[in-house]
Scaffold this motif. Structure first.
Motif, mmCIF file in Angstrom:
data_model
loop_
_atom_site.group_PDB
_atom_site.id
_atom_site.type_symbol
_atom_site.label_atom_id
_atom_site.label_comp_id
_atom_site.label_asym_id
_atom_site.label_seq_id
_atom_site.Cartn_x
_atom_site.Cartn_y
_atom_site.Cartn_z
ATOM 1 N N ALA A 78 -20.659 58.921 -45.181
ATOM 2 C CA ALA A 78 -19.206 58.819 -44.991
ATOM 3 C C ALA A 78 -18.905 58.485 -43.527
ATOM 4 C CB ALA A 78 -18.548 60.135 -45.389
ATOM 5 N N LEU A 80 -16.879 59.552 -41.047
ATOM 6 C CA LEU A 80 -16.873 60.598 -40.018
ATOM 7 C C LEU A 80 -18.263 61.203 -39.825
ATOM 8 C CD1 LEU A 80 -15.071 62.081 -38.007
ATOM 9 C CD2 LEU A 80 -14.535 63.741 -39.784
ATOM 10 N N ASP A 81 -19.053 61.277 -40.909
ATOM 11 C CA ASP A 81 -20.412 61.813 -40.789
ATOM 12 C C ASP A 81 -21.309 60.852 -40.005
ATOM 13 O OD1 ASP A 81 -19.885 64.197 -42.121
ATOM 14 O OD2 ASP A 81 -20.125 63.251 -44.078
ATOM 15 N N ALA A 123 -11.754 56.675 -24.419
ATOM 16 C CA ALA A 123 -10.990 55.712 -25.223
ATOM 17 C C ALA A 123 -11.864 54.504 -25.563
ATOM 18 C CB ALA A 123 -9.733 55.279 -24.475
ATOM 19 N N PRO A 141 -6.580 52.141 -41.916
ATOM 20 C CA PRO A 141 -6.717 52.844 -40.644
ATOM 21 C C PRO A 141 -7.869 53.846 -40.599
ATOM 22 C CG PRO A 141 -5.038 53.931 -41.927
ATOM 23 C CD PRO A 141 -5.532 52.777 -42.759
ATOM 24 N N THR A 142 -8.683 53.915 -41.672
ATOM 25 C CA THR A 142 -9.732 54.937 -41.718
ATOM 26 C C THR A 142 -10.734 54.786 -40.568
ATOM 27 O OG1 THR A 142 -9.479 55.117 -44.108
ATOM 28 C CG2 THR A 142 -11.533 55.960 -43.174
ATOM 29 N N SER A 144 -10.353 53.581 -37.469
ATOM 30 C CA SER A 144 -9.804 54.085 -36.201
ATOM 31 C C SER A 144 -9.610 55.596 -36.231
ATOM 32 C CB SER A 144 -8.473 53.398 -35.889
ATOM 33 O OG SER A 144 -8.681 52.049 -35.592
ATOM 34 N N LEU A 145 -9.153 56.123 -37.371
ATOM 35 C CA LEU A 145 -8.914 57.564 -37.464
ATOM 36 C C LEU A 145 -10.217 58.355 -37.388
ATOM 37 C CD1 LEU A 145 -6.151 57.432 -40.186
ATOM 38 C CD2 LEU A 145 -5.874 58.475 -37.928
ATOM 39 N N ALA A 146 -11.248 57.882 -38.105
ATOM 40 C CA ALA A 146 -12.539 58.581 -38.071
ATOM 41 C C ALA A 146 -13.139 58.496 -36.663
ATOM 42 C CB ALA A 146 -13.491 57.978 -39.100
ATOM 43 N N GLU A 148 -11.457 58.181 -33.715
ATOM 44 C CA GLU A 148 -10.698 59.063 -32.816
ATOM 45 C C GLU A 148 -11.016 60.530 -33.108
ATOM 46 O OE1 GLU A 148 -8.634 58.466 -30.270
ATOM 47 O OE2 GLU A 148 -8.327 56.310 -30.435
ATOM 48 N N ALA A 149 -11.101 60.867 -34.389
ATOM 49 C CA ALA A 149 -11.399 62.257 -34.763
ATOM 50 C C ALA A 149 -12.805 62.637 -34.290
ATOM 51 C CB ALA A 149 -11.270 62.446 -36.267
ATOM 52 N N ALA A 152 -12.766 63.175 -30.602
ATOM 53 C CA ALA A 152 -12.094 64.450 -30.323
ATOM 54 C C ALA A 152 -13.048 65.622 -30.563
ATOM 55 C CB ALA A 152 -10.847 64.586 -31.196
ATOM 56 N N VAL A 153 -13.819 65.541 -31.642
ATOM 57 C CA VAL A 153 -14.813 66.581 -31.939
ATOM 58 C C VAL A 153 -15.832 66.661 -30.805
ATOM 59 C CG1 VAL A 153 -16.838 67.049 -33.413
ATOM 60 C CG2 VAL A 153 -14.609 66.622 -34.455
ATOM 61 N N LEU B 145 -8.874 71.355 -32.038
ATOM 62 C CA LEU B 145 -9.255 70.263 -32.941
ATOM 63 C C LEU B 145 -8.044 69.723 -33.701
ATOM 64 C CD1 LEU B 145 -12.588 71.798 -34.198
ATOM 65 C CD2 LEU B 145 -12.388 69.560 -33.087
ATOM 66 N N GLU B 148 -5.919 67.694 -31.159
ATOM 67 C CA GLU B 148 -6.500 66.384 -30.838
ATOM 68 C C GLU B 148 -6.398 65.450 -32.040
ATOM 69 O OE1 GLU B 148 -7.857 65.089 -28.060
ATOM 70 O OE2 GLU B 148 -7.922 66.852 -26.773
ATOM 71 N N ALA B 152 -4.322 61.965 -32.239
ATOM 72 C CA ALA B 152 -5.017 60.741 -32.657
ATOM 73 C C ALA B 152 -4.258 60.055 -33.792
ATOM 74 C CB ALA B 152 -6.449 61.065 -33.081
ATOM 75 N N ILE B 156 -2.573 56.243 -33.461
ATOM 76 C CA ILE B 156 -2.930 55.154 -34.374
ATOM 77 C C ILE B 156 -1.731 54.755 -35.228
ATOM 78 C CG2 ILE B 156 -4.340 54.646 -36.414
ATOM 79 C CD1 ILE B 156 -6.550 56.294 -34.809
ATOM 80 N N ARG B 160 0.062 51.049 -35.471
ATOM 81 C CA ARG B 160 0.279 50.380 -36.763
ATOM 82 C C ARG B 160 1.761 50.041 -36.935
ATOM 83 N NH1 ARG B 160 -1.722 54.177 -41.355
ATOM 84 N NH2 ARG B 160 -1.627 52.315 -42.666
ATOM 85 N N HIS B 180 -4.782 59.501 -44.712
ATOM 86 C CA HIS B 180 -6.062 58.800 -44.561
ATOM 87 C C HIS B 180 -7.087 59.668 -43.808
ATOM 88 C CE1 HIS B 180 -4.202 54.972 -45.858
ATOM 89 N NE2 HIS B 180 -5.443 54.599 -46.083
ATOM 90 N N LEU B 181 -6.609 60.368 -42.773
ATOM 91 C CA LEU B 181 -7.530 61.248 -42.038
ATOM 92 C C LEU B 181 -8.046 62.355 -42.954
ATOM 93 C CD1 LEU B 181 -8.913 62.164 -39.387
ATOM 94 C CD2 LEU B 181 -6.915 63.614 -38.974
#
Lengths: 187, 187
Positions: A78, A80-81, A123, A141-142, A144-146, A148-149, A152-153, B145, B148, B152, B156, B160, B180-181
């Motif tokens: 996935a 994010l993984d 960034a 947007p997945t 970019s979101l994954a 950024e997340a 952040a992690v 978390l 952040e 994020a 994004i 968009r 989506h996140l």
């Protein structure tokens, strides 16, 4: 071009960090750094463009390494993984240099200009990560979101790891932070 | 102190943004802004500390508004949802000024110094958001978390919304990005 000094880069970094912590980043000169390291300014400038680069060198390689891990991750992973795996893969380089990382964080926290540069680097990492995810076929947007997340992690895990007196590895703290994020978004 | 000019602030902002887009931020002077707006420099400096503040003024109020929404959200609201609600609550202020927001984004993207300032402002928003969540009793690392991740999502969603030719509101794009996140972290 002068002779090659073994370990010069590390000696210069150690001396620079000590001085930045003791006197502040702005107040430290390259001459003071080379004096403390017992090396010449010529050697300094063979390794670093300026005294700021002592804090930020090597980050392009980390970014490239992240991108390669994400692009090469198994297809079933996935988004994010894949990002988390990439960040855990680079964490070994910080593990060996925990004290350096801690001092570096202290110096950056005390200087607005360095903080801005650090944020710009993060960034750029998020942007390269999103790009790597798109190359895996992840749509927006997945992607970019994954990305950024994930960054952040990493940022929060890094601060926690720096602040903890020994114990867990950075890779462990990244995994734990990711689990907390997953719990928070599922909640 | 000179007379009060009705709508002076908005006229100055509009004139400044036009010039920043046409000539670049660095190349524009306060004198040129006031000329185009048909106002005096004295009036300009009554509203803005410098030409950069035209781009960043009002952000402290947005941050304060976010913090208040988060602290005042119903007890049962999950951390990330409280953050999303706060960001949707402030989105109305951007909705009225879509063209200004679009031009502003273009100007900032073209200037590294402005980008760094924008990132520092977003970092301050994340930090204040985490603090507001802790005041709700959210523990670490979940507070940081969720903060952040929320910022994020906002960043994004904002890009968009700016890039979409009409249609959805910013609040809608924030909700869609959050969904989506959530799907990406559950995946």
């Amino acid at each position: 071009m002068g002779r090659w000094e073994p370990g010069a880069r590390e000696r210069l970094q150690r001396a620079a960090l000590e001085l930045y912590v003791e006197r502040g980043f702005e107040q430290t000169t390259v001459a003071e750094i080379t004096n403390r390291a017992g090396l010449t300014e010529r050697t300094f400038f063979r390794h670093f463009a300026d005294k700021r680069e002592v804090l930020f060198s090597g980050q392009d390689e980390l970014l490239e390494s992240c991108v390669n891990t994400i692009v090469g991750a198994p297809e079933a992973t996935a988004p994010l993984d894949a990002v988390a795996e990439a960040l855990q893969a680079i964490s070994a380089r910080f593990e060996e240099r925990r004290e350096f990382s801690r001092q570096r964080q202290t110096v950056i926290a005390a200087n607005a200009g360095l903080q801005e540069r650090e944020l710009l680097k993060l960034a750029a990492l998020a942007s390269a990560t999103a790009d790597a995810l798109r190359r895996r076929g992840v749509t927006e947007p997945t992607a970019s979101l994954a990305a950024e997340a994930g960054v952040a992690v990493f940022k929060i895990a890094f601060e926690r790891w720096i602040g903890e007196p020994g114990g867990r590895t950075l890779a462990d703290v990244i995994q734990d932070s990711l689990d907390h994020l997953k719990a928070a978004t599922a909640g």
